[in-house]
Design a protein around this motif. Structure first.
Motif, short mmCIF file in Angstrom:
data_model
loop_
_atom_site.label_atom_id
_atom_site.label_comp_id
_atom_site.label_asym_id
_atom_site.label_seq_id
_atom_site.Cartn_x
_atom_site.Cartn_y
_atom_site.Cartn_z
N VAL A 1 8.67 20.89 31.11
CA VAL A 1 8.55 19.69 30.28
C VAL A 1 7.12 19.42 29.80
CG1 VAL A 1 10.60 18.58 31.19
CG2 VAL A 1 8.41 18.19 32.31
N ASP A 2 6.11 19.96 30.46
CA ASP A 2 4.73 19.70 30.04
C ASP A 2 4.13 20.88 29.26
OD1 ASP A 2 4.32 21.56 32.02
OD2 ASP A 2 3.02 20.29 33.24
N ASN A 3 4.98 21.82 28.83
CA ASN A 3 4.58 22.98 28.03
C ASN A 3 3.65 23.93 28.76
OD1 ASN A 3 6.10 22.42 25.71
ND2 ASN A 3 4.56 20.99 24.99
N LYS A 4 3.61 23.88 30.07
CA LYS A 4 2.75 24.77 30.85
C LYS A 4 3.59 25.87 31.49
CE LYS A 4 -0.88 21.43 31.53
NZ LYS A 4 -1.76 20.73 32.41
N TYR A 5 4.06 26.77 30.64
CA TYR A 5 4.87 27.90 31.08
C TYR A 5 4.50 29.11 30.23
CZ TYR A 5 7.60 26.42 27.04
OH TYR A 5 7.98 26.06 25.78
N SER A 6 4.74 30.28 30.77
CA SER A 6 4.38 31.52 30.07
C SER A 6 5.30 31.76 28.88
CB SER A 6 4.48 32.70 31.02
OG SER A 6 4.25 33.91 30.32
N ARG A 7 4.70 32.17 27.79
CA ARG A 7 5.47 32.55 26.60
C ARG A 7 5.71 34.06 26.57
NH1 ARG A 7 3.64 27.40 26.88
NH2 ARG A 7 4.28 26.12 25.12
N ARG B 1 11.82 32.00 32.76
CA ARG B 1 10.81 31.04 33.21
C ARG B 1 10.67 31.14 34.71
NH1 ARG B 1 10.85 25.67 35.16
NH2 ARG B 1 13.08 25.57 34.87
N ASP B 2 9.43 31.24 35.16
CA ASP B 2 9.12 31.21 36.59
C ASP B 2 9.46 29.82 37.09
OD1 ASP B 2 7.92 30.99 39.11
OD2 ASP B 2 6.20 32.20 38.52
N SER B 3 10.25 29.74 38.15
CA SER B 3 10.70 28.43 38.65
C SER B 3 9.55 27.54 39.12
CB SER B 3 11.72 28.61 39.76
OG SER B 3 11.13 29.29 40.86
N SER B 4 8.38 28.13 39.36
CA SER B 4 7.23 27.32 39.79
C SER B 4 6.51 26.67 38.61
CB SER B 4 6.24 28.17 40.59
OG SER B 4 5.63 29.14 39.75
N GLU B 5 6.86 27.07 37.38
CA GLU B 5 6.21 26.53 36.19
C GLU B 5 7.00 25.33 35.67
OE1 GLU B 5 4.32 30.47 34.15
OE2 GLU B 5 6.44 30.12 33.84
N SER B 6 6.28 24.32 35.25
CA SER B 6 6.91 23.15 34.67
C SER B 6 7.27 23.43 33.23
CB SER B 6 5.97 21.95 34.75
OG SER B 6 6.55 20.84 34.11
N VAL C 1 -4.18 30.93 26.02
CA VAL C 1 -4.09 31.67 27.27
C VAL C 1 -4.36 30.66 28.39
CG1 VAL C 1 -5.20 33.53 28.61
CG2 VAL C 1 -4.87 33.79 26.13
N PRO C 2 -3.69 30.62 29.47
CA PRO C 2 -2.84 31.64 30.06
C PRO C 2 -1.36 31.52 29.70
CG PRO C 2 -3.14 29.94 31.67
CD PRO C 2 -3.91 29.52 30.43
N TYR C 3 -0.99 30.62 28.82
CA TYR C 3 0.43 30.44 28.50
C TYR C 3 0.91 31.47 27.49
CZ TYR C 3 -0.85 26.30 30.99
OH TYR C 3 -1.36 25.45 31.94
N SER C 4 0.01 32.06 26.73
CA SER C 4 0.29 33.25 25.94
C SER C 4 -0.28 34.44 26.67
CB SER C 4 -0.38 33.15 24.57
OG SER C 4 0.30 32.25 23.74
N VAL C 5 0.32 35.59 26.45
CA VAL C 5 -0.17 36.82 27.06
C VAL C 5 -0.89 37.60 25.97
CG1 VAL C 5 0.44 38.88 28.38
CG2 VAL C 5 1.82 36.79 28.62
N GLU C 6 -2.21 37.58 26.03
CA GLU C 6 -3.03 38.10 24.93
C GLU C 6 -2.78 39.56 24.61
OE1 GLU C 6 -7.54 37.33 23.38
OE2 GLU C 6 -7.19 37.35 25.53
#
Length: 83
Positions: free
Chosen positions: A19-25, A12-17, A48-53
């Motif tokens: 707890v609100d499910n806004k992080y890259s999968r 997980r990128d430390s800049s991504e939250s 997208v953008p949380y999934s990488v298409e």
């Protein structure tokens, strides 16, 4: 009995939250033969953008594995006919 191994690498990128499910999968599948596959959740499940298409998602991998088994079953049948 055969054993199969795969390592899943997700950071997980430390800049991504988180707890609100806004992080890259986006993540990697690393197989015992050294093959690395870029993977992600399906964009049909997590937008997208949380999934990488462009990455392989588990549903696609499942279909591919079934297809591989299916084609090699036909190859085995063909081989037995030619014996």
């Amino acid at each position: 009995m055969s054993e199969y191994f795969a390592k899943i690498n997700w950071v997980r990128d430390s800049s991504e939250s988180y707890v609100d499910n806004k992080y890259s999968r986006g993540h990697e599948w690393i197989f015992d033969g050294g093959v690395v596959v870029q993977a992600s959740s399906s964009p049909h499940v997590v937008s997208v953008p949380y999934s990488v298409e462009e990455n392989v998602d588990p549903e696609e991998a499942f279909v591919a594995s079934l297809s591989s088994c299916h084609i090699f079953s036909f190859c085995l049948l063909q081989q037995k006919e030619n014996m």
